[in-house]
Design an enzyme around this catalytic site. Sequence first.
Site, short mmCIF file in Angstrom:
data_model
loop_
_atom_site.label_atom_id
_atom_site.label_comp_id
_atom_site.label_asym_id
_atom_site.label_seq_id
_atom_site.Cartn_x
_atom_site.Cartn_y
_atom_site.Cartn_z
N ASP A 3 -3.40 -5.83 -3.41
CA ASP A 3 -3.67 -4.64 -2.23
C ASP A 3 -3.47 -4.82 -0.90
O ASP A 3 -3.69 -6.19 0.22
CB ASP A 3 -5.30 -4.21 -1.99
CG ASP A 3 -4.97 -2.26 -1.55
OD1 ASP A 3 -4.82 -2.10 -0.56
OD2 ASP A 3 -4.76 -1.72 -3.03
N SER A 37 -3.18 2.95 -0.30
CA SER A 37 -3.85 3.13 -1.35
C SER A 37 -4.14 3.95 -1.92
O SER A 37 -4.34 3.74 -3.27
CB SER A 37 -4.92 2.59 -0.82
OG SER A 37 -5.08 0.35 -0.03
N ARG A 74 -13.18 5.40 13.36
CA ARG A 74 -13.06 5.31 12.29
C ARG A 74 -14.91 4.32 11.92
O ARG A 74 -14.99 4.46 10.75
CB ARG A 74 -11.93 5.72 11.36
CG ARG A 74 -11.13 4.47 12.03
CD ARG A 74 -10.44 3.90 11.72
NE ARG A 74 -10.22 3.84 9.90
CZ ARG A 74 -8.87 3.91 8.93
NH1 ARG A 74 -7.67 4.15 9.58
NH2 ARG A 74 -8.95 3.80 8.00
N LYS A 114 -12.29 -0.91 -3.31
CA LYS A 114 -11.22 0.09 -3.63
C LYS A 114 -11.76 0.46 -4.98
O LYS A 114 -10.83 0.70 -5.97
CB LYS A 114 -10.34 -1.00 -3.95
CG LYS A 114 -9.45 -2.16 -2.60
CD LYS A 114 -8.57 -0.43 -1.38
CE LYS A 114 -8.10 -2.07 0.54
NZ LYS A 114 -7.39 -0.96 0.67
N ASP A 160 -5.39 -6.42 1.80
CA ASP A 160 -5.49 -5.42 2.89
C ASP A 160 -6.78 -4.92 3.76
O ASP A 160 -6.34 -5.21 5.03
CB ASP A 160 -5.08 -3.98 1.52
CG ASP A 160 -4.95 -2.77 2.25
OD1 ASP A 160 -4.42 -2.65 3.39
OD2 ASP A 160 -5.87 -1.64 2.75
N HIS A 169 -5.92 -5.77 7.87
CA HIS A 169 -6.04 -4.64 8.48
C HIS A 169 -6.96 -5.10 10.18
O HIS A 169 -7.17 -4.57 11.34
CB HIS A 169 -7.58 -3.93 7.75
CG HIS A 169 -6.55 -2.57 7.48
ND1 HIS A 169 -5.35 -1.86 7.86
CD2 HIS A 169 -6.76 -2.13 5.85
CE1 HIS A 169 -4.73 -1.05 7.14
NE2 HIS A 169 -5.84 -1.03 6.30
N HIS A 183 0.91 -1.27 -1.84
CA HIS A 183 1.58 -1.21 -0.23
C HIS A 183 1.30 -2.44 0.05
O HIS A 183 1.25 -3.56 0.25
CB HIS A 183 1.06 0.01 0.83
CG HIS A 183 -0.39 -0.41 0.74
ND1 HIS A 183 -0.68 -1.34 2.14
CD2 HIS A 183 -1.52 0.15 0.31
CE1 HIS A 183 -2.02 -1.48 1.88
NE2 HIS A 183 -2.25 -0.46 0.70
#
EC number: 5.4.2.12
Length: 512
Positions: free
Chosen positions: A11, A61, A184, A332, A399, A403, A441
Amino acid sequence: MKKTTLLVILDGWGYSDSDYFNAIKNANTPTWDSIWQEFPKTLINASSLEVGLPRSQMGNSEVGHVNIGCGRVVYQELTKIDKAIEEKTFGDNKAICAAIDNVIKNDSNLHLIGLLSPGGVHSHEEHIFEMIKIAKQKGIKRLYLHAFLDGRDTPPRSAEKSIKKADKLLQDLNLGYIASVCGRYYAMDRDNRWDRVEKAYNAIVNANADFIYDSALEALEQSYARDQSDEFVIPTCIKKDGHLVKVQDNDSVIFMNFRADRAREISHAFTDESFDHFPRKKHLNINFTTLTEYDSKLKCAVAFPPKQPINTLGEVLMKNHKTQLRIAETEKYPHVTFFFNGGREEQFEGEDRILIPSPKVATYDLQPEMSAPEVTDKLVAAINSGKYDCIVCNYANSDMVGHTGNYEAAMQAIEYLDKCIARLKDAILEHDGNMFITADHGNADMMVNPETQKPHTAHTTNLVPFIYVGHKKAQVALEHGKLSDIAPTLLNVMGIAQPKEMTGKTIFNFEK
């Protein structure tokens, strides 16, 4: 004993020739380097129109796993909603009209909750702005926006522009105001950290928060002064003319996110009668509407319900009496199960699943290896068991650590993954299996924005690798492939006929 075909999804592992803060290229990865030289490989597209997103929109994702698992380009909710707005049918949506009618009938309030962001991964602010305009046109008198702030799929301190746009629109329409803001990190948890969700819920529903300010912009400024970027803004209420907004019986709440995984937990807090993850004052009697389906178990209206694709990879494997395993850590897990199966919650016959808990840390740069050791242990054991025809796994590290914007930690994550890949390679080759390595991605391939010289925490639109590791002789058969070509390639190597619904093409040809 079965010869396993293994799909490894790294990921956030994009490909870039640039070495400018490229955690993937600059990390020490002897296994990856040798595989890249020794085995057949190509680069494939994981963003934009090729995965059913608008032109130039970065992949994510959810989109990635849906396209991989379905073996066809699946047009995403973002594209569908954009089209409805463009064709001026958005305001005619039955679920949206019902939510608005409920407010007018009861002379109550309309609350919009969701990620106020131009990121386009979980939501798009233009959808929120359109909903505000429609509410005004249909006679709503009081609308309150509860804005979740991004800083993850957008630059870490970029919310001011979005807040100003929303403030101006609400003011121009004389309709309401932003009633709460929240990072978030709190409102969009997906790892059962209910203490975070509780803070967001209480700010929205009960106007109960650690901070109260006179405007959303002031709340943002004060958050920055506490060194909290957009993602981590502590749930904050906004007081206007001495008034704090609460969600009350007979109100309507429309959740404006279109991506499911990070919208589920707080939605259950709003809708479940027997909710027990944290105490609520009462179960609200409200109209709760979601833009898309987050969870089939949620008791709510859905504006854009899903269309279940048929003959996904999982379904084709089942029909051919093949055994399959899906494995990932918590972050995930929905992607290799729900999303990979095209939005199907239930397991297929012959499909096993293993969930490895993600580490309980505030941010994953504090533990860059995440739960990759445990995932790898289970994978190697599954390969050695000879029980499974096909295994699909996800490694979250490049991933989730990407982030955080922490370049050094991202390199550590990549280096740890390299060790994991070495173990998988040895196990697959020993048992004469097939391994494909890809990504959904990019992310860790650009940790600093070269234009701003600031941390880049969002996904990239770079191509992603697709590598075959095994004893079969393989040749690249498709240039300019995409994620939807992966499932046909797996079926090809396994000797299974590709169904007509799968419109992807095989990336490699294998000698019989």
